[in-house]
Design an enzyme around this catalytic site. Sequence first.
Site, PDB file in Angstrom:
ATOM      1  N   HIS A   1      35.773  46.168  48.146  1.00 44.57           N
ATOM      2  CA  HIS A   1      35.226  45.264  47.033  1.00 44.57           C
ATOM      3  C   HIS A   1      34.186  44.473  47.600  1.00 44.57           C
ATOM      4  O   HIS A   1      32.923  44.751  47.947  1.00 44.57           O
ATOM      5  CB  HIS A   1      36.375  44.405  46.364  1.00 44.57           C
ATOM      6  CG  HIS A   1      36.065  43.832  45.189  1.00 44.57           C
ATOM      7  ND1 HIS A   1      34.872  43.980  44.581  1.00 44.57           N
ATOM      8  CD2 HIS A   1      36.540  42.467  44.764  1.00 44.57           C
ATOM      9  CE1 HIS A   1      34.642  43.301  43.493  1.00 44.57           C
ATOM     10  NE2 HIS A   1      35.803  42.362  43.502  1.00 44.57           N
TER      11      HIS A   1
ATOM     12  N   SER B   1      38.148  41.413  41.940  1.00 46.74           N
ATOM     13  CA  SER B   1      38.471  39.957  41.722  1.00 46.74           C
ATOM     14  C   SER B   1      38.450  39.470  40.185  1.00 46.74           C
ATOM     15  O   SER B   1      39.009  38.430  40.026  1.00 46.74           O
ATOM     16  CB  SER B   1      37.260  39.636  42.518  1.00 46.74           C
ATOM     17  OG  SER B   1      35.980  39.823  41.768  1.00 46.74           O
TER      18      SER B   1
ATOM     19  N   ARG C   1      21.257  45.777  39.404  1.00 47.94           N
ATOM     20  CA  ARG C   1      21.368  44.755  40.564  1.00 47.94           C
ATOM     21  C   ARG C   1      20.615  45.171  41.697  1.00 47.94           C
ATOM     22  O   ARG C   1      20.091  44.089  42.472  1.00 47.94           O
ATOM     23  CB  ARG C   1      22.981  44.394  40.756  1.00 47.94           C
ATOM     24  CG  ARG C   1      23.631  43.777  39.505  1.00 47.94           C
ATOM     25  CD  ARG C   1      25.285  43.722  39.827  1.00 47.94           C
ATOM     26  NE  ARG C   1      26.014  44.919  40.140  1.00 47.94           N
ATOM     27  CZ  ARG C   1      27.223  44.974  40.680  1.00 47.94           C
ATOM     28  NH1 ARG C   1      27.787  43.835  40.798  1.00 47.94           N
ATOM     29  NH2 ARG C   1      27.389  46.231  41.052  1.00 47.94           N
TER      30      ARG C   1
ATOM     31  N   HIS D   1      29.528  54.458  42.056  1.00 40.43           N
ATOM     32  CA  HIS D   1      30.032  53.285  41.532  1.00 40.43           C
ATOM     33  C   HIS D   1      31.078  53.957  40.567  1.00 40.43           C
ATOM     34  O   HIS D   1      31.115  55.107  40.008  1.00 40.43           O
ATOM     35  CB  HIS D   1      29.249  52.515  40.668  1.00 40.43           C
ATOM     36  CG  HIS D   1      29.797  51.006  40.190  1.00 40.43           C
ATOM     37  ND1 HIS D   1      30.513  51.076  38.855  1.00 40.43           N
ATOM     38  CD2 HIS D   1      29.691  49.930  40.826  1.00 40.43           C
ATOM     39  CE1 HIS D   1      30.784  49.738  39.047  1.00 40.43           C
ATOM     40  NE2 HIS D   1      30.211  49.211  40.108  1.00 40.43           N
TER      41      HIS D   1
ATOM     42  N   ASP E   1      25.480  46.700  46.652  1.00 44.30           N
ATOM     43  CA  ASP E   1      25.832  46.467  48.065  1.00 44.30           C
ATOM     44  C   ASP E   1      24.629  47.311  49.097  1.00 44.30           C
ATOM     45  O   ASP E   1      24.596  46.896  50.290  1.00 44.30           O
ATOM     46  CB  ASP E   1      27.050  47.087  48.482  1.00 44.30           C
ATOM     47  CG  ASP E   1      27.997  46.099  47.723  1.00 44.30           C
ATOM     48  OD1 ASP E   1      28.162  44.973  47.687  1.00 44.30           O
ATOM     49  OD2 ASP E   1      28.932  46.471  47.071  1.00 44.30           O
TER      50      ASP E   1
END
Length: 495
Positions: A290, A260, A345, A336, A391
């Site tokens: 994504h 993005s 995160r 990742h 996620d």
Amino acid sequence: MVPPWGHQDNVPGLLGSVPPAPRRVLRSHRSAVWCHGNAPCVLFAARHAATAATNLKDVLASMIPKEQARIKSFRQQHGSTAIGQITVDMVYGGMRGMKGLIYETSVLDPDEGIRFRGFSIPECQKLLPKAAGGEEPLPEGLFWLLVTGEVPTPEQLSAAITALNSESKFARAYAEGINRVKYWEFVYEDAMDLIAKLPCVAAKIYRNLYREGSSIGAIDPNLDWSHNFTNMLGYTDPQFIELMRLYLTIHSDHEGGNVSAHTSHLVGSALSDPYLAFAAAMNGLAGPLHGLANQEVLLWLTDLQKELGQDVSDEKLRDFIWNTLNSGRVVPGYGHAVLRKTDPRYTCQREFALKHLPKDPMFKLVAQLYKIVPNVLLEQGKAKNPWPNVDAHSGVLLQYYGMKEMKYYTVLFGVSRALGVLSQLIWSRALGFPLERPKSMSTAGLMQLVGYKSGIRPGSPASERQPSSSPGQAELTQEFLHRGRRSWSPLALQS
């Protein structure tokens, strides 16, 4: 009434005296603007009533010439300095590890995770302004940090509250022949308008899809950006509002190489306006690799619970993970492209869950997986990073507070990501970054470059290939025509 960043006296001139009864004073076919009593229209005042010392655009105007000069001097002295090597694997591997992009707002460290303008997520949680009575950082404060590199004061934070607009100021100014040194000013205006518009648009999408088209209500000037967005969605739980502040902050940026961010940078480099650049970024965000990753995690967790039940032993969980891997699938939410440690995160969401929902069955399962999955992945020996990413946790939190519509999660992600990519877009135009145009190569050309001997491959020089008498071209033409007729016939009938 107390504004979200503290007492009203801390933000002189923004709202003034605000009587309790709202009234709508202006309505167009696109939007409604709400005012309180005789106070100026809040959406307008938030853009224009801040003093020069706290106006974000004025701060930028003073910063940009200094940064332009600093970079010019740097390039004059080190423009020809080599900063790395490019390998064949990098070219075939999606350019991973290749240093080829300037992205000012955030940097992703393999061990520490994301840093927003040099600040880690725990530091942002500690230093950024918070809502009155809240504990999580306000995304508006992060936006100020991303744009300026400085932690905002309460007064400065007020300048990040913006109004709605219906079209691109940059596109109009460019068509009128504006000087390129002023590009950033109009990109800034578009970015601010778009960030203000997104919660309204996103909330209306949610209401239309899942709440029978009910109204999103009015913007409350006494509430912060996240709180207004949560209200427009129809959620009033104070803990969920805090979660949204955290969610919109930590999903905002992840340096410039992700899909993005890179898409918005690429499209913006063509001088497409911020609306077009962000729309392109959202299309990239919609991809399953994504922005849809947290949905993949939830589906996998749901399948796990259906097969093994609520209370699962570590041994059964370990077997399920191995079955997933042995079937050729991955464990979603783990690994990742850049990180080599647990995603910070993930960590801050885990801390939120430990505080607010420690007994939730789905969270307990996520926590149990955290103990087991990394060891299994290390034992398998394929994963460079066996640790959880963002996620692995975000969807579970949203589900707990009642937002079970997984298809909407990418929209939430997009609202947050706007803060990061639009901050960078302002600086890209301020620093005069050129059209992005990397050199591509064919496999034959790359083999020749590195001295690899091979047989003839598609794309080899014409002198090395024999002419073909295959009728394939005519067949291809017929297939194109057939597909075209099939696609357009219904539209032709409608017209």
